[in-house]
Design a protein around this motif. Structure first.
Motif, mmCIF file in Angstrom:
data_model
loop_
_atom_site.group_PDB
_atom_site.id
_atom_site.type_symbol
_atom_site.label_atom_id
_atom_site.label_comp_id
_atom_site.label_asym_id
_atom_site.label_seq_id
_atom_site.Cartn_x
_atom_site.Cartn_y
_atom_site.Cartn_z
ATOM 1 N N ASP A 12 -11.745 9.531 -9.162
ATOM 2 C CA ASP A 12 -11.144 10.421 -10.224
ATOM 3 C C ASP A 12 -10.581 9.377 -11.456
ATOM 4 O OD1 ASP A 12 -8.296 11.375 -8.068
ATOM 5 O OD2 ASP A 12 -8.656 9.245 -9.078
ATOM 6 N N GLY A 13 -10.626 7.967 -11.401
ATOM 7 C CA GLY A 13 -10.410 7.187 -12.276
ATOM 8 C C GLY A 13 -8.877 6.734 -11.986
ATOM 9 N N SER A 14 -8.384 7.346 -11.106
ATOM 10 C CA SER A 14 -6.825 6.698 -10.559
ATOM 11 C C SER A 14 -6.836 6.293 -9.093
ATOM 12 C CB SER A 14 -5.743 7.736 -10.914
ATOM 13 O OG SER A 14 -5.933 8.770 -10.114
ATOM 14 N N GLU A 51 9.021 -1.989 -13.407
ATOM 15 C CA GLU A 51 7.735 -2.717 -13.447
ATOM 16 C C GLU A 51 6.532 -2.009 -12.788
ATOM 17 O OE1 GLU A 51 8.524 -6.770 -12.559
ATOM 18 O OE2 GLU A 51 6.398 -7.302 -11.904
ATOM 19 N N PRO A 52 5.214 -2.117 -13.307
ATOM 20 C CA PRO A 52 4.220 -1.046 -12.797
ATOM 21 C C PRO A 52 3.915 -1.666 -11.241
ATOM 22 C CG PRO A 52 3.708 -1.784 -14.735
ATOM 23 C CD PRO A 52 5.001 -2.630 -14.575
ATOM 24 N N GLU A 53 3.670 -0.800 -10.445
ATOM 25 C CA GLU A 53 3.288 -1.059 -8.931
ATOM 26 C C GLU A 53 1.961 -0.588 -8.623
ATOM 27 O OE1 GLU A 53 7.656 -0.967 -7.005
ATOM 28 O OE2 GLU A 53 6.511 0.929 -6.549
ATOM 29 N N VAL A 54 1.383 -1.156 -7.569
ATOM 30 C CA VAL A 54 0.339 -0.750 -6.836
ATOM 31 C C VAL A 54 0.701 0.154 -5.874
ATOM 32 C CG1 VAL A 54 -1.948 -1.188 -5.393
ATOM 33 C CG2 VAL A 54 -1.278 -2.515 -7.612
ATOM 34 N N THR A 55 0.448 1.449 -5.434
ATOM 35 C CA THR A 55 0.912 2.412 -4.617
ATOM 36 C C THR A 55 -0.258 2.616 -3.306
ATOM 37 O OG1 THR A 55 2.046 3.072 -6.260
ATOM 38 C CG2 THR A 55 1.924 4.516 -4.236
ATOM 39 N N GLN A 56 0.453 2.354 -2.126
ATOM 40 C CA GLN A 56 -0.853 2.691 -1.006
ATOM 41 C C GLN A 56 -0.045 3.576 -0.155
ATOM 42 O OE1 GLN A 56 -1.676 -1.894 -0.143
ATOM 43 N NE2 GLN A 56 -2.866 -0.637 0.672
ATOM 44 N N THR A 57 -0.967 4.514 0.374
ATOM 45 C CA THR A 57 -0.844 5.583 1.368
ATOM 46 C C THR A 57 -1.787 5.805 2.228
ATOM 47 O OG1 THR A 57 -1.602 7.253 -0.274
ATOM 48 C CG2 THR A 57 0.631 6.953 -0.363
ATOM 49 N N PRO A 58 -1.441 6.137 3.519
ATOM 50 C CA PRO A 58 -0.183 6.163 4.000
ATOM 51 C C PRO A 58 0.399 4.760 4.211
ATOM 52 C CG PRO A 58 -1.543 6.692 5.858
ATOM 53 C CD PRO A 58 -2.447 6.454 4.673
ATOM 54 N N SER A 59 1.733 4.401 4.730
ATOM 55 C CA SER A 59 2.221 3.343 4.975
ATOM 56 C C SER A 59 1.643 2.851 6.535
ATOM 57 C CB SER A 59 3.764 3.133 4.903
ATOM 58 O OG SER A 59 4.196 4.153 5.693
ATOM 59 N N HIS A 60 1.541 3.927 7.243
ATOM 60 C CA HIS A 60 1.274 3.737 8.585
ATOM 61 C C HIS A 60 0.254 4.752 9.050
ATOM 62 C CE1 HIS A 60 2.649 2.422 12.952
ATOM 63 N NE2 HIS A 60 1.291 1.961 12.890
ATOM 64 N N MET A 113 -2.872 -4.781 8.776
ATOM 65 C CA MET A 113 -2.600 -4.479 7.559
ATOM 66 C C MET A 113 -3.665 -4.334 6.470
ATOM 67 S SD MET A 113 0.668 -3.412 7.501
ATOM 68 C CE MET A 113 1.160 -3.857 5.862
ATOM 69 N N TYR A 114 -3.923 -3.328 5.685
ATOM 70 C CA TYR A 114 -4.780 -3.061 4.726
ATOM 71 C C TYR A 114 -4.000 -3.234 3.430
ATOM 72 C CZ TYR A 114 -8.422 -2.571 8.137
ATOM 73 O OH TYR A 114 -9.354 -2.756 9.057
ATOM 74 N N PHE A 115 -4.350 -4.095 2.368
ATOM 75 C CA PHE A 115 -3.786 -4.399 1.206
ATOM 76 C C PHE A 115 -4.996 -4.122 0.095
ATOM 77 C CE2 PHE A 115 0.080 -5.974 2.775
ATOM 78 C CZ PHE A 115 -0.178 -6.941 3.540
ATOM 79 N N CYS A 116 -4.583 -3.341 -0.781
ATOM 80 C CA CYS A 116 -4.928 -3.077 -2.110
ATOM 81 C C CYS A 116 -4.509 -3.805 -3.404
ATOM 82 C CB CYS A 116 -4.864 -1.492 -2.615
ATOM 83 S SG CYS A 116 -5.502 -1.057 -4.158
ATOM 84 N N ALA A 117 -5.350 -4.278 -4.290
ATOM 85 C CA ALA A 117 -4.922 -5.134 -5.308
ATOM 86 C C ALA A 117 -5.480 -4.933 -6.463
ATOM 87 C CB ALA A 117 -5.100 -6.554 -5.074
ATOM 88 N N SER A 118 -5.038 -5.057 -7.567
ATOM 89 C CA SER A 118 -5.583 -4.930 -8.930
ATOM 90 C C SER A 118 -5.233 -6.006 -9.870
ATOM 91 C CB SER A 118 -5.378 -3.581 -9.427
ATOM 92 O OG SER A 118 -3.988 -3.546 -9.984
ATOM 93 N N CYS A 129 -5.116 4.128 -2.534
ATOM 94 C CA CYS A 129 -4.559 3.235 -3.289
ATOM 95 C C CYS A 129 -4.464 3.734 -4.863
ATOM 96 C CB CYS A 129 -5.144 1.855 -3.224
ATOM 97 S SG CYS A 129 -4.596 0.580 -4.514
ATOM 98 N N VAL A 130 -3.355 3.554 -5.502
ATOM 99 C CA VAL A 130 -3.428 4.019 -6.957
ATOM 100 C C VAL A 130 -2.924 2.461 -7.652
ATOM 101 C CG1 VAL A 130 -2.330 5.237 -8.887
ATOM 102 C CG2 VAL A 130 -2.554 6.510 -6.518
ATOM 103 N N PRO A 131 -3.972 2.029 -8.181
ATOM 104 C CA PRO A 131 -4.045 0.816 -8.771
ATOM 105 C C PRO A 131 -3.207 0.994 -10.246
ATOM 106 C CG PRO A 131 -6.257 0.975 -8.516
ATOM 107 C CD PRO A 131 -5.456 2.431 -8.043
#
Lengths: 112, 113
Positions: free
Chosen positions: B71-73, B1-10, B89-94, B23-25
């Motif tokens: 850069d589009g990603s 399942e596609p995921e939203v990836t965030q870095t760093p974790s801490h 905590m900072y959350f990215c969403a798409s 974040c990579v949506p």
């Protein structure tokens, strides 16, 4: 933002069904009903959403009242992993970039 | 399942320093968001982004904050001069749009010391 009302908390037993209620008496005709949950130390997780008809997916079912002023999230067989804070959120369908507005949610405890 | 990836974790940073949260949506999603959650409090909206521009921002999102999709990603949140109260905590969403759910990342825990 349209508002929802949820109990502060609920308890259920493992392997039993659990019904999580949500009231949204001021819902408009273009509002979707969204449910998310947040496990400890994790980001919110999408559960289900619907507009008028009941909805089923692999995680849960959403029962929407005929007048749309309330809805119920149904977990058919609760597991320990379902212990989380559950958020019922209205999201207007007319704005593409419409944000989700989180309330305090409802804490679900699942007893083994 | 596609995921939203965030870095760093801490991320731990000193007060006054600049931080960039990344974040990579999900690739076919069109609408992007940043939220934050201070420990023990509600998830709060910061900003929404569509078609390479900010759609809406909250009162929290002041001049110290900026977002970019370089850069589009990647989708980044920059805090220019961090304050102690930015610790959260900072959350990215798409999302694809109105008739779809939102996918959240697992978050970046920002600690300002």
């Amino acid at each position: 933002d349209a508002k929802t009302t949820q109990p502060n908390s609920m308890e259920s037993n493992e392997e039993e069904p659990v019904h999580l209620p949500c009231n949204h008496s001021t819902i408009s005709g273009t509002d979707y009903i969204h449910w998310y949950r947040q496990l400890p130390s994790q980001g919110p997780e999408y559960v289900i959403h619907g507009l008028t008809s009941n909805v089923n997916n692999r995680m849960a079912s959403l029962a929407i009242a005929e007048d749309r002023k309330s809805s119920t999230l149904i977990l058919h067989r609760a597991t320990l992993r379902d212990a989380a804070v559950y958020y019922c959120i209205l999201r207007n369908s007319q704005g593409g970039s419409e944000k989700l507005v989180f309330g305090k949610g409802m804490k679900l405890t699942v007893n083994p | 399942e596609p995921e939203v990836t965030q870095t760093p974790s801490h991320q731990v940073t000193q007060m006054g320093q600049e931080v960039i949260l990344r974040c990579v949506p999900i690739s076919n999603h069109l609408y992007f968001y940043w939220y934050r959650q201070i420990l023990g409090q509600k998830v709060e909206f910061l900003v929404s982004f569509y078609n390479n521009e900010i759609s809406e921002k909250s009162e929290i999102f002041d001049d110290q904050f900026s977002v970019e999709r370089p850069d589009g990603s990647n989708f980044t949140l920059k805090i220019r001069s961090t304050k102690l109260e930015d610790s959260a905590m900072y959350f990215c969403a798409s999302t694809q749009g109105a008739d779809y759910g939102y996918t959240f990342g697992s978050g970046t825990r920002l600690t300002v010391v």
